[in-house]
Structures are given as C-alpha cells and as structure tokens.
Design a protein around this motif. Structure first.
Motif, PDB file in Angstrom:
ATOM      1  N   SER A  30       0.762  -1.173   0.169  1.00 11.31           N
ATOM      2  CA  SER A  30       0.041  -0.065  -0.131  1.00 11.31           C
ATOM      3  C   SER A  30       0.845   1.303  -0.060  1.00 11.31           C
ATOM      4  CB  SER A  30      -0.863  -0.231   1.300  1.00 11.31           C
ATOM      5  OG  SER A  30      -0.133  -0.063   2.362  1.00 11.31           O
ATOM      6  N   ARG A  39       2.799   2.168  -2.139  1.00 10.04           N
ATOM      7  CA  ARG A  39       2.971   2.820  -3.714  1.00 10.04           C
ATOM      8  C   ARG A  39       1.942   3.491  -3.867  1.00 10.04           C
ATOM      9  NH1 ARG A  39      -0.024   0.140  -7.809  1.00 10.04           N
ATOM     10  NH2 ARG A  39      -1.740  -1.237  -7.069  1.00 10.04           N
ATOM     11  N   ILE A  40       2.246   4.875  -4.756  1.00 10.31           N
ATOM     12  CA  ILE A  40       1.737   5.733  -5.209  1.00 10.31           C
ATOM     13  C   ILE A  40       1.871   6.056  -6.376  1.00 10.31           C
ATOM     14  CG2 ILE A  40       0.931   8.249  -4.766  1.00 10.31           C
ATOM     15  CD1 ILE A  40       2.027   7.895  -1.849  1.00 10.31           C
ATOM     16  N   ARG A  83       5.306   6.250  -0.029  1.00  9.16           N
ATOM     17  CA  ARG A  83       5.227   7.182   1.063  1.00  9.16           C
ATOM     18  C   ARG A  83       6.349   6.684   2.148  1.00  9.16           C
ATOM     19  NH1 ARG A  83       1.664  10.613   3.069  1.00  9.16           N
ATOM     20  NH2 ARG A  83       0.137  10.120   1.508  1.00  9.16           N
ATOM     21  N   VAL A  88       5.652  12.021   0.639  1.00  9.37           N
ATOM     22  CA  VAL A  88       5.482  11.443  -0.412  1.00  9.37           C
ATOM     23  C   VAL A  88       6.825  11.425  -1.431  1.00  9.37           C
ATOM     24  CG1 VAL A  88       4.312  10.922  -2.691  1.00  9.37           C
ATOM     25  CG2 VAL A  88       3.127  11.174  -0.625  1.00  9.37           C
ATOM     26  N   GLY A 107      -3.121   4.394  -5.115  1.00  6.08           N
ATOM     27  CA  GLY A 107      -2.405   4.537  -3.690  1.00  6.08           C
ATOM     28  C   GLY A 107      -3.314   3.842  -2.638  1.00  6.08           C
ATOM     29  N   SER A 150      -3.840   8.144  -0.506  1.00  5.21           N
ATOM     30  CA  SER A 150      -2.493   8.980  -0.941  1.00  5.21           C
ATOM     31  C   SER A 150      -2.534  10.169  -0.583  1.00  5.21           C
ATOM     32  CB  SER A 150      -1.912   8.471  -2.067  1.00  5.21           C
ATOM     33  OG  SER A 150      -1.849   7.029  -1.793  1.00  5.21           O
ATOM     34  N   VAL A 155      -5.534  -0.897  -1.603  1.00  7.97           N
ATOM     35  CA  VAL A 155      -4.974  -0.195  -2.795  1.00  7.97           C
ATOM     36  C   VAL A 155      -6.033  -0.058  -3.889  1.00  7.97           C
ATOM     37  CG1 VAL A 155      -3.339  -0.286  -4.884  1.00  7.97           C
ATOM     38  CG2 VAL A 155      -2.659  -1.295  -2.797  1.00  7.97           C
TER      39      VAL A 155
END
Length: 528
Positions: free
Chosen positions: A341, A343-344, A402, A407, A434, A449, A481
């Motif tokens: 989670s 990841r953005i 993050r 971020v 995100g 996010s 996500v």
C-alpha cells in the motif's frame, strides 16, 4: 487504466542518498579516504570514487544525485569501449570510477554500462506487470524507465534490451527497458546459475536451459558453480541457449576494475547481498566484498535484517584487501522492493514547483524529490531534464512511495501531446493509485494517498467486477490499494471510475516464486 500504472515499486530507487563526501567517517574499520593527488598544481586534491547505481538524469551524467563531469571519460557500453555519453539513458545501471575534489565536484574517468538481458519477448502479463525474455521473468515496476511507450506497447517476439537488478529469487526487476530496432543474432542473459550438470555441460538460468559445451569461460580457468551470477551469450533455438560465452559476473576483479578498488577509494554501490557470513560480518554485492562492524550505521533496518537476497545500498571505503569497509548500510532499497500500500502513482497537472525545496504539487499532493528520483521528458525530449524544467500546467506521471518524510517520487515523466494542437493523450482524464486513508460512504468520498476523491458519480469495480457504490464502500478497508480515474477541479479529484486492486502483491510474489521454483529444487545457491 494507463499502461504505465504498475503493481510494484522498484528496488533500489528511493530514500535520501548521502554524498560520497560523507564516506570514510563512520566506522566499519574504514581507513581515511585515499587522495589521488594535487590537480594540476592548483592545490586542489582529489579522492578516488567508485559508484554503482542507476542514471537519474543528464547534464553530464547523474547517478545517485552525483553529477559526474564526463569530459575525457571513457564510456564503455556492452563491452565496447568506443561509446559516447549520448549512448546512455536514464534508468540504465552503470558503474563509474572517477574522482571527487575538495569542493565536492565529481569527475568520471570511466563509465561502464552492460545490459542484463537482450533477446526476444516470449510472454507478457499486463495484469502482473511482468514479461518473459529468453526464459527470464522480468518485473516491471513504478520506477522502470521505458525508452518509448510502456509495457502495453510491447509484443511477443519484440527484441528488447533490459537493465535491472537480479533479486534473491532470480527475477530481474527492470530499471530500463528499450525495444530494439531489430533482433540480434545473439541472445544475452544475466542471472543466477542453477542445476549445473558438468557431465552434460549444461545449467539453467531461471527456466532457460544453457548448453556450454562450446562456450568460452571468463575469467579463463574459472570453475562454474551453482549460485554464481553469470552473463551468458549465445544462440537461442527451441528454448535451448547454446552458449558462445559464459562470464562469471561476480568473480573478483573480472571487469578489469581492480584499480577502482584501491585502498582509500570511496564507494557507493547498491545490489543484492550474496555470500552472507554473519560470523565474519561480511557479504558481497556482484563480487565486491563488504565488511561491517559496530561502527557501521544501519538505516531502515539493523544487522539482524542482513541476509542473502536482501537489497541494500552500501557506502564506505575500500580497504587494502579490496573489501569495502561499510560506513552505512541502507535497507531503504529492500523496503521499496516490497510492494504494497506504500505505492503511489499519480497522473495529473503540475500545480506548483519549488526547485529549492525539491518538491512539486500534483492533484493537491506535495511530492518530494531526492537524489534517486528519475526525470524523463516525453514532451520535448530535453536530455538534461530536471525539476527546474517543470512549469505549472505541465502534465506529469509520477511513481512514488510514502516514507516518514512524506511522498517521495521515484520517477517523474513529463508527458507529451497527442497532436500539434497541444491536446494531451487523455484529455482531462487523470489517474491516481495508492492506499485508502479514509472513506465516507454517505458522502461518497475517499482519500487515497492524500488525494481527496469525490466518487458520487463514479463506476465502481472490485477486483475487475462491477459492484454498487454501497457494496464497494462496505467492502473496502483502510490500506487497500485503490485506483481511480477522473478529473481534478483544483480542490478535489472527481472520479469517473474507482477500483479496488485485489490482485494483491502477495499473489504476484507467489506467481514469481512458481516461475523460479525449479531452480530452488535443484540448488539452494540460487538465493543470492
């Protein structure tokens, strides 16, 4: 969704990098940095440096935030020493030996780039963000740089060149992917040797069987063994690679770089740990020995987290025995390699840029940049492209993670236009991926996010199945996500489609494990 949205983040590209000027002061039994000498009698002294990492930008060559002056440097591409800097690309993993002067200026003496894989694509899995080339499973991640297009633009039988990191399970995480103009006669692969059969003179690299009966072995006189990192070149016919050359990549001194490992040379390298020896406090990365002790500083982890297959970045100083005495060992690489989670992924218009602070704002989210952020310009093809070239209104794709600092961007790409009128590819459509931070079912709002999403008129999907809004809001949990498409009105993201990504990363790792499970059955040494 846009094909660039991928499922994982690349190992080895996030976290603030410290400069090599800090090397030599921390511990690891390190000696004082070696002085290369007075520069032209000016009184300015230089220290030798050795860096291995991905190119993040140009204006000379920038690796890990260090800008190397390339005037007079020898550039070697795929073992050919007659290349120029123009042959290099953002995302390619290079080795640089050079110097740092008292003012912190870096100069390259030699830059070496060698692709890990060259060959035809045999399979593509857009859902899992993987492709297979000559029996090698390759993972495409947020920070992967494509010379043009993305994973969805590739097709089976396309010849490709790939630079990346070989992980502990033998999978290659792509840092750079290029579709070559035409197929080569020879296929090249790099990976961990397994299932060695000295009688038949065969072995495997991932699922590819290699016949080395007529191959030249480099270094000459070496002996092959399971677990070695090898580069193999040969002809691929009916799934069998007949090797013309087998090079043991992690053989000490194999690349004519012993002079880069002189006593006192500052070093910064990243890669996967092999030959871990807890009792001796040692391990190696691509054949380079690393030693640590009580004076070594550990970031994002501790000595207990060390082990074969772990991704790390090491900063330190070469001792007189050619081993790096580590001042810092950073596990940020490993944390970034573990998908989830954190990841953005954002596609939107730049709202503001603060070059001095190293940040920009997109879709209302403040995005930090650091020494490892990769910059690409797909709009104007500016080679020396960086944060200072961005302007409010520019459309960008950002892959980020993050961290405790906020971020942090892994990759920033300024997008091009679809036609001469300046209309972009997707019109007003923007994207965000995100972790779900909050939800309000009554108001049909989500925060993903840091992006506030108005989903009152959105279509909802849960693992590719269309569901009602009520069912979606009841099912989703904080940390899931979420992928959303829509437009940004300056305050909120107005979603047209919202999807929970239930193709969880654990399943993806299971799939990758299956792809290399045969190697594990034959050889424990396949885990680096």
């Amino acid at each position: 969704m846009n094909g660039w949205i991928e499922k994982t983040l690349i190992a080895g590209v996030v976290g603030a990098a410290t400069t090599l000027a800090a090397c030599g002061g921390g511990g690891g039994g390190g000696s004082n940095p070696g002085v290369a000498g007075d520069v032209n009698g000016t009184g300015v002294t230089t220290t030798k440096v050795f860096v291995r990492g991905a190119i993040t930008g140009f204006g000379s060559v920038i690796v890990e935030g260090k800008r190397f002056d390339t005037n007079g440097a020898l550039v070697e591409v795929d073992d050919l020493p007659s290349a120029t800097e123009d042959a290099l690309r953002v995302g390619q993993i290079v080795e640089i030996r050079g110097t740092r002067d008292d003012d912190g200026n870096f100069a390259a003496d030699r830059i070496r780039y060698d692709a890990e894989i060259r060959g035809p694509v045999t399979a593509i899995d857009l859902e899992a963000s993987t492709l297979t080339v000559a029996g090698q499973l390759i993972r495409i991640v947020g920070a992967t740089v494509f010379e043009s297009g993305d994973l969805s633009s590739l097709a089976v039988d396309d010849p490709v060149e790939i630079s990346g990191q070989i992980t502990g399970d033998g999978v290659l995480v792509a840092s750079y992917v290029e579709r070559e103009s035409e197929a080569r006669d020879k296929v090249e692969i790099t990976g961990r040797l397994a299932a060695l059969d000295t009688a038949q003179r065969r072995f495997r690299v991932q699922s590819l069987e290699v016949d080395y009966n007529t191959a030249g072995l480099i270094p000459q006189g070496s002996t092959l063994a399971n677990g070695q990192l090898v580069e193999v070149e040969g002809s691929l016919i009916n799934g069998l690679l007949t090797a013309s050359r087998v090079e043991i990549e992690d053989a000490p001194g194999n690349r004519d770089d012993d002079d880069a490992r002189e006593d006192g040379t500052e070093a910064e390298i990243d890669g996967v740990i092999a030959n871990f020896d807890a009792a001796a406090s040692r391990f190696s990365i691509r054949g380079i020995g690393v030693r640590f002790d009580g004076g070594t500083r550990f970031e994002e982890g501790s000595p207990d987290d060390l082990g074969n297959g772990v991704l790390v970045e090491v900063e330190g100083v070469f001792a007189d025995d050619g081993v790096i005495d580590a001042d810092t060992i950073d596990f940020e690489e490993e944390r970034a390699a573990n998908p989830g989670s954190a990841r953005i992924e954002i596609e939107g218009d730049v709202q503001s840029v603060d070059v001095e602070a190293g940040r920009l704002q997109v879709l209302g989210v403040t995005i930090l940049t650091d020494a490892r952020t990769r910059f690409e310009d797909d709009r104007d093809d500016v080679r020396a492209f960086g944060l200072g070239d961005l302007q409010p209104g520019d459309k960008v794709e950002v892959a980020a993670i993050r961290t405790d600092s906020g971020v942090v961007a892994l990759r920033i790409e300024r997008e091009g236009f679809d036609d001469d009128d300046g209309n972009d590819d997707d019109g007003d459509e923007r994207e965000v991926v995100g972790a779900l931070e909050s939800k309000d079912a009554a108001a049909r709002e989500l925060v993903v996010s840091g992006v506030r999403i108005d989903a009152s008129n959105a279509r909802f999907e849960d693992d590719d199945v269309t569901v009602t809004a009520d069912a979606f809001f009841e099912a989703v949990q904080i940390g899931d996500v979420i992928e959303a498409e829509g437009r940004f009105d300056g305050q909120r993201f107005i979603a047209s489609e919202v999807e929970r990504d239930d193709d969880n990363d654990d399943d993806e790792h299971d799939d990758e494990g299956d792809a290399s499970s045969d190697d594990d059955d034959d050889d424990d040494g396949d885990d680096m």
